[in-house]
Scaffold this motif. Sequence first.
Motif, PDB file in Angstrom:
ATOM      1  N   LEU A 224     -16.503  33.786  13.606  1.00 56.16           N
ATOM      2  CA  LEU A 224     -15.543  34.154  14.658  1.00 56.16           C
ATOM      3  C   LEU A 224     -15.353  35.662  14.718  1.00 56.16           C
ATOM      4  CD1 LEU A 224     -12.853  31.324  14.167  1.00 56.16           C
ATOM      5  CD2 LEU A 224     -14.638  31.456  15.918  1.00 56.16           C
ATOM      6  N   VAL A 225     -15.295  36.308  13.553  1.00 60.46           N
ATOM      7  CA  VAL A 225     -15.147  37.776  13.521  1.00 60.46           C
ATOM      8  C   VAL A 225     -16.378  38.416  14.154  1.00 60.46           C
ATOM      9  CG1 VAL A 225     -15.012  39.791  11.984  1.00 60.46           C
ATOM     10  CG2 VAL A 225     -13.528  37.804  11.578  1.00 60.46           C
ATOM     11  N   ASP A 226     -17.575  37.904  13.819  1.00 56.69           N
ATOM     12  CA  ASP A 226     -18.815  38.417  14.433  1.00 56.69           C
ATOM     13  C   ASP A 226     -18.780  38.271  15.948  1.00 56.69           C
ATOM     14  OD1 ASP A 226     -19.852  39.077  12.029  1.00 56.69           O
ATOM     15  OD2 ASP A 226     -21.294  37.419  11.905  1.00 56.69           O
ATOM     16  N   GLU A 227     -18.132  37.220  16.433  1.00 53.53           N
ATOM     17  CA  GLU A 227     -18.052  36.984  17.880  1.00 53.53           C
ATOM     18  C   GLU A 227     -16.993  37.866  18.538  1.00 53.53           C
ATOM     19  OE1 GLU A 227     -17.669  32.892  19.044  1.00 53.53           O
ATOM     20  OE2 GLU A 227     -19.317  32.259  17.759  1.00 53.53           O
ATOM     21  N   GLY A 228     -16.241  38.629  17.723  1.00 51.56           N
ATOM     22  CA  GLY A 228     -15.286  39.587  18.295  1.00 51.56           C
ATOM     23  C   GLY A 228     -13.840  39.111  18.320  1.00 51.56           C
ATOM     24  N   LEU A 229     -13.547  37.995  17.632  1.00 53.03           N
ATOM     25  CA  LEU A 229     -12.156  37.523  17.609  1.00 53.03           C
ATOM     26  C   LEU A 229     -11.378  38.207  16.484  1.00 53.03           C
ATOM     27  CD1 LEU A 229     -13.806  34.953  18.893  1.00 53.03           C
ATOM     28  CD2 LEU A 229     -11.671  33.787  18.449  1.00 53.03           C
ATOM     29  N   TRP A 230     -10.071  38.254  16.643  1.00 54.95           N
ATOM     30  CA  TRP A 230      -9.187  38.683  15.550  1.00 54.95           C
ATOM     31  C   TRP A 230      -8.787  37.408  14.806  1.00 54.95           C
ATOM     32  CZ3 TRP A 230      -4.571  37.756  13.296  1.00 54.95           C
ATOM     33  CH2 TRP A 230      -4.085  38.722  12.401  1.00 54.95           C
ATOM     34  N   VAL A 231      -9.044  37.393  13.493  1.00 54.44           N
ATOM     35  CA  VAL A 231      -8.868  36.149  12.735  1.00 54.44           C
ATOM     36  C   VAL A 231      -7.897  36.327  11.569  1.00 54.44           C
ATOM     37  CG1 VAL A 231     -10.056  34.368  11.378  1.00 54.44           C
ATOM     38  CG2 VAL A 231     -11.228  35.425  13.315  1.00 54.44           C
ATOM     39  N   ARG A 232      -6.958  35.391  11.469  1.00 61.36           N
ATOM     40  CA  ARG A 232      -6.163  35.262  10.234  1.00 61.36           C
ATOM     41  C   ARG A 232      -6.649  33.996   9.513  1.00 61.36           C
ATOM     42  NH1 ARG A 232      -0.042  34.586  11.171  1.00 61.36           N
ATOM     43  NH2 ARG A 232      -0.113  36.845  11.454  1.00 61.36           N
ATOM     44  N   GLY A 233      -7.018  34.170   8.263  1.00 64.92           N
ATOM     45  CA  GLY A 233      -7.397  33.013   7.453  1.00 64.92           C
ATOM     46  C   GLY A 233      -6.191  32.581   6.643  1.00 64.92           C
ATOM     47  N   VAL A 234      -6.063  31.283   6.419  1.00 63.60           N
ATOM     48  CA  VAL A 234      -4.972  30.800   5.570  1.00 63.60           C
ATOM     49  C   VAL A 234      -5.517  29.710   4.663  1.00 63.60           C
ATOM     50  CG1 VAL A 234      -4.151  29.294   7.437  1.00 63.60           C
ATOM     51  CG2 VAL A 234      -2.650  29.770   5.537  1.00 63.60           C
ATOM     52  N   ASP A 235      -5.061  29.728   3.427  1.00 61.93           N
ATOM     53  CA  ASP A 235      -5.498  28.730   2.450  1.00 61.93           C
ATOM     54  C   ASP A 235      -4.537  28.786   1.266  1.00 61.93           C
ATOM     55  OD1 ASP A 235      -8.651  27.372   2.055  1.00 61.93           O
ATOM     56  OD2 ASP A 235      -7.241  27.253   0.383  1.00 61.93           O
ATOM     57  N   ILE A 236      -4.571  27.745   0.474  1.00 60.89           N
ATOM     58  CA  ILE A 236      -3.748  27.706  -0.737  1.00 60.89           C
ATOM     59  C   ILE A 236      -4.387  28.552  -1.841  1.00 60.89           C
ATOM     60  CG2 ILE A 236      -4.787  25.657  -1.829  1.00 60.89           C
ATOM     61  CD1 ILE A 236      -1.898  24.605  -2.236  1.00 60.89           C
ATOM     62  N   LYS A 237      -5.669  28.905  -1.640  1.00 61.71           N
ATOM     63  CA  LYS A 237      -6.375  29.754  -2.615  1.00 61.71           C
ATOM     64  C   LYS A 237      -7.272  30.766  -1.897  1.00 61.71           C
ATOM     65  CE  LYS A 237     -10.451  26.774  -3.257  1.00 61.71           C
ATOM     66  NZ  LYS A 237     -11.419  27.438  -2.398  1.00 61.71           N
ATOM     67  N   GLU A 238      -7.590  31.836  -2.612  1.00 62.29           N
ATOM     68  CA  GLU A 238      -8.518  32.844  -2.069  1.00 62.29           C
ATOM     69  C   GLU A 238      -9.924  32.230  -1.988  1.00 62.29           C
ATOM     70  OE1 GLU A 238      -7.833  36.096  -1.382  1.00 62.29           O
ATOM     71  OE2 GLU A 238      -5.843  36.331  -2.278  1.00 62.29           O
ATOM     72  N   PRO A 239     -10.783  32.754  -1.104  1.00 57.28           N
ATOM     73  CA  PRO A 239     -12.176  32.289  -1.128  1.00 57.28           C
ATOM     74  C   PRO A 239     -12.780  32.566  -2.506  1.00 57.28           C
ATOM     75  CG  PRO A 239     -11.779  33.747   0.750  1.00 57.28           C
ATOM     76  CD  PRO A 239     -10.544  33.789  -0.090  1.00 57.28           C
ATOM     77  N   GLU A 240     -13.588  31.618  -2.991  1.00 59.45           N
ATOM     78  CA  GLU A 240     -14.050  31.705  -4.383  1.00 59.45           C
ATOM     79  C   GLU A 240     -15.229  32.650  -4.565  1.00 59.45           C
ATOM     80  OE1 GLU A 240     -14.425  27.711  -5.833  1.00 59.45           O
ATOM     81  OE2 GLU A 240     -15.368  28.399  -7.699  1.00 59.45           O
ATOM     82  N   PHE A 241     -16.089  32.764  -3.553  1.00 54.75           N
ATOM     83  CA  PHE A 241     -17.372  33.417  -3.799  1.00 54.75           C
ATOM     84  C   PHE A 241     -17.540  34.775  -3.123  1.00 54.75           C
ATOM     85  CE2 PHE A 241     -18.067  28.762  -3.956  1.00 54.75           C
ATOM     86  CZ  PHE A 241     -18.254  28.667  -5.321  1.00 54.75           C
ATOM     87  N   ALA A 242     -16.713  35.101  -2.135  1.00 59.44           N
ATOM     88  CA  ALA A 242     -16.827  36.400  -1.449  1.00 59.44           C
ATOM     89  C   ALA A 242     -15.470  36.698  -0.825  1.00 59.44           C
ATOM     90  CB  ALA A 242     -17.892  36.330  -0.356  1.00 59.44           C
ATOM     91  N   ALA A 243     -15.179  37.983  -0.619  1.00 58.62           N
ATOM     92  CA  ALA A 243     -13.911  38.329   0.025  1.00 58.62           C
ATOM     93  C   ALA A 243     -13.911  37.732   1.430  1.00 58.62           C
ATOM     94  CB  ALA A 243     -13.774  39.839   0.091  1.00 58.62           C
ATOM     95  N   SER A 244     -12.728  37.331   1.897  1.00 66.52           N
ATOM     96  CA  SER A 244     -12.658  36.767   3.252  1.00 66.52           C
ATOM     97  C   SER A 244     -13.011  37.842   4.271  1.00 66.52           C
ATOM     98  CB  SER A 244     -11.260  36.237   3.539  1.00 66.52           C
ATOM     99  OG  SER A 244     -11.185  35.831   4.895  1.00 66.52           O
ATOM    100  N   GLY A 245     -13.761  37.444   5.294  1.00 69.05           N
ATOM    101  CA  GLY A 245     -14.095  38.384   6.364  1.00 69.05           C
ATOM    102  C   GLY A 245     -12.980  38.494   7.386  1.00 69.05           C
ATOM    103  N   ALA A 246     -11.872  37.766   7.175  1.00 70.69           N
ATOM    104  CA  ALA A 246     -10.789  37.765   8.174  1.00 70.69           C
ATOM    105  C   ALA A 246     -10.038  39.089   8.172  1.00 70.69           C
ATOM    106  CB  ALA A 246      -9.819  36.626   7.864  1.00 70.69           C
ATOM    107  N   GLN A 247      -9.530  39.473   9.335  1.00 67.91           N
ATOM    108  CA  GLN A 247      -8.699  40.691   9.419  1.00 67.91           C
ATOM    109  C   GLN A 247      -7.458  40.538   8.547  1.00 67.91           C
ATOM    110  OE1 GLN A 247     -10.343  39.470  11.990  1.00 67.91           O
ATOM    111  NE2 GLN A 247     -11.167  41.120  13.245  1.00 67.91           N
ATOM    112  N   GLU A 248      -6.970  39.294   8.443  1.00 71.50           N
ATOM    113  CA  GLU A 248      -5.801  39.035   7.602  1.00 71.50           C
ATOM    114  C   GLU A 248      -6.037  37.737   6.851  1.00 71.50           C
ATOM    115  OE1 GLU A 248      -2.089  40.436  10.037  1.00 71.50           O
ATOM    116  OE2 GLU A 248      -1.706  38.432   9.240  1.00 71.50           O
ATOM    117  N   PHE A 249      -5.638  37.688   5.588  1.00 73.64           N
ATOM    118  CA  PHE A 249      -5.758  36.435   4.836  1.00 73.64           C
ATOM    119  C   PHE A 249      -4.402  36.127   4.212  1.00 73.64           C
ATOM    120  CE2 PHE A 249      -6.668  33.585   1.379  1.00 73.64           C
ATOM    121  CZ  PHE A 249      -7.627  32.745   1.906  1.00 73.64           C
TER     122      PHE A 249
END
Length: 320
Positions: free
Chosen positions: A21-46
Amino acid sequence: MKKALVCGAGGFIGAHLVRRLVDEGLWVRGVDIKEPEFAASGAQEFVLADLRDREQCAKALAGGFDDVYQLAADMGGMGFIHSAECEIMRNNVLVNVNVVDAAAEAGISRYFYSSSVCVYRDMAVGEAELTEAQAYPAQPDNEYGWEKLYAERVVSAYGRRGGFETRIARFQNTYGPEGTWRGGREKAPAAICRKVAEAADGGEIEVWGDGSAVRSYTFVDDLLDGIRLLVESDRSEPANIGNPEYVTVDELVRTVAEVAGKDVRIRHVDGPVGVQSRNFSHAAVEALGFEARVPLREGIARTYPWVAQRVAAAAAARTG
Ligand code: NAD
């Protein structure tokens, strides 16, 4: 700039979807009970939040969004689905009801829900494919599937009453790099990659069941293509997304062994196998322009090295 909220952004498909979605040009907030395990989130906000809690859902939606992608779920492979049915039903129903209720209150435009082909009944090998409508009369094989079916209905009802668009995809078994690969929640492709990576050339691996169960496996990039086509379409009915290449579990093992360049013997042991066979129509998503582009062998060739690297790193950490 269009704003999207991705729930479950710390997980396998959610993390990949955020990047798409970020590659497509959207502004993204990611939400989860935990951080992504294998790479930093690409979201503008997590944002870290427990989406079982209605207030935390409202906070996750603060600021307003055009689109919500709901992928958060307590889930795993067959071992987890069979051993944790109460946790799955309780946690997922709370997440699914509270996120869509908060989204309706926040006045979003469009809501995407990640359902599963676990909503369908078991099938016999060689049976004609099931269309989306044939999820009814309902007879899912496990409680995870029943909850998914209920959540589909909750989402559709909120869409009708709340005046926002709804999109529902029934994912087939999806795999790729950055998926859970150990710990009990991993699904068959990652589990087999791990077992083959751990085995010596000429060695043996254990496989649950007699190896004859039929499945298809969707590479994560293909799944994302399907999600985006569906979301941008006007289809509010559920749509299956998957790869039409069906193989037995033993064929999956042979594909992984070939990619790994190892000779591996299979020992069949008792274990939770799930349904005997799968065969789903993809006509609905194909009518939107979808095509699964990554054959199983190529997808495994893109996944196995990632799992093998983790296996090697874990072994190195153990030996100090
Ligand atoms: P995943 O387990 O990697 O991701 C799910 C994420 O949801 C996790 O990061 C988890 O922390 C998060 N989550 C769970 N409970 C939460 C809570 N209370 N609050 C906030 N976050 C919470 O799984 P995945 O493979 O990325 O699956 C994503 C979605 O797709 C799920 O809804 C799943 O049921 C569905 N699905 C996946 C597959 C597959 O093969 N991977 C197949 C069918 C359906």
